[in-house]
Design an enzyme around this catalytic site. Structure first.
Site, mmCIF file in Angstrom:
data_model
loop_
_atom_site.group_PDB
_atom_site.id
_atom_site.type_symbol
_atom_site.label_atom_id
_atom_site.label_comp_id
_atom_site.label_asym_id
_atom_site.label_seq_id
_atom_site.Cartn_x
_atom_site.Cartn_y
_atom_site.Cartn_z
ATOM 1 C CG HIS A 30 2.415 -6.606 -4.248
ATOM 2 N ND1 HIS A 30 1.706 -6.074 -3.189
ATOM 3 C CD2 HIS A 30 3.138 -5.584 -4.749
ATOM 4 C CE1 HIS A 30 1.988 -4.787 -3.072
ATOM 5 N NE2 HIS A 30 2.856 -4.469 -4.007
ATOM 6 C CB CYS A 80 5.179 -3.910 -1.447
ATOM 7 S SG CYS A 80 5.602 -2.673 -2.671
ATOM 8 N NE ARG A 89 8.177 5.340 0.508
ATOM 9 C CZ ARG A 89 7.534 6.490 0.386
ATOM 10 N NH1 ARG A 89 8.060 7.602 0.825
ATOM 11 N NH2 ARG A 89 6.357 6.519 -0.194
ATOM 12 C CB ILE A 126 2.747 -2.419 -7.532
ATOM 13 C CG1 ILE A 126 2.121 -3.613 -8.267
ATOM 14 C CG2 ILE A 126 1.932 -1.143 -7.770
ATOM 15 C CD1 ILE A 126 0.749 -4.008 -7.730
ATOM 16 C CD GLU A 164 0.033 -8.963 -1.849
ATOM 17 O OE1 GLU A 164 1.088 -9.614 -1.782
ATOM 18 O OE2 GLU A 164 0.016 -7.720 -1.965
ATOM 19 N N GLY A 181 0.862 -1.179 0.000
ATOM 20 C CA GLY A 181 0.000 0.000 0.000
ATOM 21 C C GLY A 181 0.892 1.220 0.000
ATOM 22 C CD GLU A 182 2.466 5.669 -0.593
ATOM 23 O OE1 GLU A 182 2.226 5.123 -1.694
ATOM 24 O OE2 GLU A 182 3.588 6.099 -0.284
#
Ligand code: GLN
Length: 185
Positions: A168, A79, A105, A132, A170, A47-48
């Site tokens: 990721h 991530c 990052r 991503i 998932e 996510g962020e």
């Protein structure tokens, strides 16, 4: 075995779906009272990381989770979750400071941030990897071990009960990385 999935933001539903397929019990962590129950493992999703770090503090989740991680709660960060666990973050602020990794990052830039690879991961053979706007790990130290490298950059690592991937798992159909985490517990 019960796994808590941090569900403040990002790709937490996808982790829950992987655990369902592995018949592992899980619950969402959204507020302080969610972690009053006991649990055996923690997933920090993608996510962020900046948003998750702020929400962890605002919701009083940061200190108790950091303590549990330091005491050895098995944790899997993907991530942004990897960034949250790192002791050193270039281009960001460290959060839990739990793992001896130095992370960059948005390492692949914003335009080329998303790509797919299939590369070996230690003990698993080749695994599908979806990136991503991913970080990568510049270096590991202490007892942290490198588990996967893509194009010369470290994208998966483990230190004791902590597992991280810059990609990721998932978002792929392959359950082996999640199974690897469950086997650590
Ligand atoms: N770029 C995001 C961050 O810095 C991570 C992206 C992701 O989790 N897919 O937190």
């Amino acid at each position: 075995m019960r796994i808590g999935i941090l569900a403040l933001q990002g790709a937490f539903v996808e982790h829950a779906a992987m655990l369902d397929r592995l018949s592992a019990e899980h619950f969402e962590i959204r507020q302080r009272r969610d972690i009053e129950q006991s649990f055996d493992g923690l997933i920090l999703p993608g996510g962020e990381s900046t948003v998750m770090r702020k929400l962890l503090h605002d919701l009083d989740l940061f200190a108790p989770l950091q303590q549990q991680i330091r005491e050895g709660l098995p944790v899997f960060g993907t991530c942004a979750g990897l960034i949250l666990l790192a002791k050193s973050v270039e281009g960001g602020t460290p959060c839990f400071e739990a793992m001896d990794i130095s992370v960059l990052r948005n390492a692949y830039g914003r335009q080329l941030g998303s790509f797919y690879a299939e590369e070996p991961m230690e003990g698993l053979g080749r695994v599908p990897m979806t990136f991503i706007r991913a970080p990568y790990i510049r270096s590991v130290s202490g007892s942290a071990e490198v588990l996967a490298v893509v194009d010369g950059n470290i994208v998966a690592a483990r230190q004791g009960n902590q597992l991280v991937t810059a990609f990721h798992p998932e978002l792929c159909d392959d359950l082996r990385v999640h199974q690897y985490f469950l086997n650590m517990i």
